[in-house]
Write a protein that holds these residues in place. Structure first.
Motif, PDB file in Angstrom:
ATOM      1  N   THR A   1       0.812  -1.211   0.000  1.00  0.00           N
ATOM      2  CA  THR A   1       0.000   0.000   0.000  1.00  0.00           C
ATOM      3  C   THR A   1       0.849   1.267   0.000  1.00  0.00           C
ATOM      4  O   THR A   1       0.312   2.357  -0.031  1.00  0.00           O
ATOM      5  CB  THR A   1      -0.927   0.030   1.225  1.00  0.00           C
TER       6      THR A   1
ATOM      7  N   ALA B   1      -8.573  -8.828   5.909  1.00  0.00           N
ATOM      8  CA  ALA B   1      -9.856  -8.202   5.597  1.00  0.00           C
ATOM      9  C   ALA B   1      -9.955  -6.812   6.232  1.00  0.00           C
ATOM     10  O   ALA B   1     -10.457  -5.873   5.610  1.00  0.00           O
ATOM     11  CB  ALA B   1     -10.995  -9.091   6.084  1.00  0.00           C
ATOM     12  N   TYR B   2      -9.448  -6.679   7.448  1.00  0.00           N
ATOM     13  CA  TYR B   2      -9.462  -5.383   8.112  1.00  0.00           C
ATOM     14  C   TYR B   2      -8.625  -4.368   7.330  1.00  0.00           C
ATOM     15  O   TYR B   2      -9.056  -3.237   7.109  1.00  0.00           O
ATOM     16  CB  TYR B   2      -8.942  -5.522   9.540  1.00  0.00           C
TER      17      TYR B   2
ATOM     18  N   PHE C   1      -7.822  -4.525   4.138  1.00  0.00           N
ATOM     19  CA  PHE C   1      -8.473  -4.306   2.844  1.00  0.00           C
ATOM     20  C   PHE C   1      -9.625  -3.306   2.961  1.00  0.00           C
ATOM     21  O   PHE C   1      -9.721  -2.358   2.185  1.00  0.00           O
ATOM     22  CB  PHE C   1      -8.975  -5.644   2.294  1.00  0.00           C
ATOM     23  N   TYR C   2     -10.503  -3.514   3.944  1.00  0.00           N
ATOM     24  CA  TYR C   2     -11.645  -2.617   4.081  1.00  0.00           C
ATOM     25  C   TYR C   2     -11.240  -1.242   4.605  1.00  0.00           C
ATOM     26  O   TYR C   2     -11.892  -0.240   4.303  1.00  0.00           O
ATOM     27  CB  TYR C   2     -12.722  -3.250   4.957  1.00  0.00           C
ATOM     28  N   ALA C   3     -10.172  -1.160   5.363  1.00  0.00           N
ATOM     29  CA  ALA C   3      -9.678   0.154   5.790  1.00  0.00           C
ATOM     30  C   ALA C   3      -9.147   0.929   4.589  1.00  0.00           C
ATOM     31  O   ALA C   3      -9.332   2.145   4.499  1.00  0.00           O
ATOM     32  CB  ALA C   3      -8.587  -0.009   6.838  1.00  0.00           C
TER      33      ALA C   3
ATOM     34  N   ILE D   1     -10.221   0.544   1.491  1.00  0.00           N
ATOM     35  CA  ILE D   1     -11.386   0.925   0.701  1.00  0.00           C
ATOM     36  C   ILE D   1     -12.033   2.181   1.279  1.00  0.00           C
ATOM     37  O   ILE D   1     -12.451   3.069   0.540  1.00  0.00           O
ATOM     38  CB  ILE D   1     -12.403  -0.236   0.637  1.00  0.00           C
ATOM     39  N   MET D   2     -12.080   2.260   2.597  1.00  0.00           N
ATOM     40  CA  MET D   2     -12.714   3.433   3.217  1.00  0.00           C
ATOM     41  C   MET D   2     -11.907   4.717   2.990  1.00  0.00           C
ATOM     42  O   MET D   2     -12.446   5.805   3.038  1.00  0.00           O
ATOM     43  CB  MET D   2     -12.885   3.196   4.716  1.00  0.00           C
ATOM     44  N   ARG D   3     -10.604   4.583   2.732  1.00  0.00           N
ATOM     45  CA  ARG D   3      -9.797   5.778   2.468  1.00  0.00           C
ATOM     46  C   ARG D   3     -10.030   6.319   1.062  1.00  0.00           C
ATOM     47  O   ARG D   3      -9.876   7.497   0.810  1.00  0.00           O
ATOM     48  CB  ARG D   3      -8.310   5.446   2.614  1.00  0.00           C
ATOM     49  N   ASN D   4     -10.402   5.456   0.148  1.00  0.00           N
ATOM     50  CA  ASN D   4     -10.638   5.877  -1.230  1.00  0.00           C
ATOM     51  C   ASN D   4     -12.026   6.489  -1.360  1.00  0.00           C
ATOM     52  O   ASN D   4     -12.843   6.448  -0.449  1.00  0.00           O
ATOM     53  CB  ASN D   4     -10.509   4.681  -2.171  1.00  0.00           C
TER      54      ASN D   4
ATOM     55  N   GLY E   1     -15.211   4.393  -0.711  1.00  0.00           N
ATOM     56  CA  GLY E   1     -15.626   4.180   0.670  1.00  0.00           C
ATOM     57  C   GLY E   1     -16.680   5.186   1.123  1.00  0.00           C
ATOM     58  O   GLY E   1     -17.424   4.929   2.060  1.00  0.00           O
TER      59      GLY E   1
END
Length: 141
Positions: A44, A126-127, A129-131, A133-136, A139
């Motif tokens: 990342t 998963a945590y 990955f979803y974190a 996604i929320m930054r983009n 999200g």
């Protein structure tokens, strides 16, 4: 409750044996989880040393790994066997029965340990990955 008072020295010895036998699993889990987490964070573009969130994430990850190390595996099966014998008030040889059950339950305990490790790693990935996604912007939806 009486078992605690009568068998306190044996319980302390049993706990010490459990921790000593679990040390290789702790070292392996720590090394694998640190490598995996730093690899995922490097994908990342996160600098692990300078980022406080990455250090928090590594701490959470190490805690999850330590919880699953001390909840599964052949050492836990051996300890459960010894404690069951204490509760039933039957005779037990602490060292020989512990290592006999360790050898007997090694494959099943290792399978449970690997399943727990896989689930722990999957939850942390998963945590992450979803974190991300929320930054983009997706999200926000």
């Amino acid at each position: 409750m009486i078992i605690v008072f009568v068998e306190s020295s044996k319980l302390l010895t049993l706990n010490l044996m459990y921790i000593v036998v679990s040390i290789p699993a702790i070292i392996i889990a720590y090394a694998v989880s640190t490598y995996l987490l730093t690899y995922l964070l490097s994908l990342t573009g996160t600098n692990v040393i300078e980022n406080a969130d990455a250090i928090k994430l590594i701490t959470i990850f190490m805690t999850a790994v330590l919880f699953q190390v001390f909840g599964s595996g052949p050492a836990t099966a051996s300890m459960s066997y010894i404690l069951r014998k204490y509760v039933k008030d039957t005779h037990v040889w602490l060292f020989s029965d512990f290592f006999q059950q360790f050898k007997k339950n090694f494959k099943q305990g290792l399978a449970v340990y690997l399943i727990n490790t896989f689930v722990s790693v999957a939850l942390i990935v998963a945590y992450i990955f979803y974190a991300l996604i929320m930054r983009n912007s997706i999200g926000d939806i």
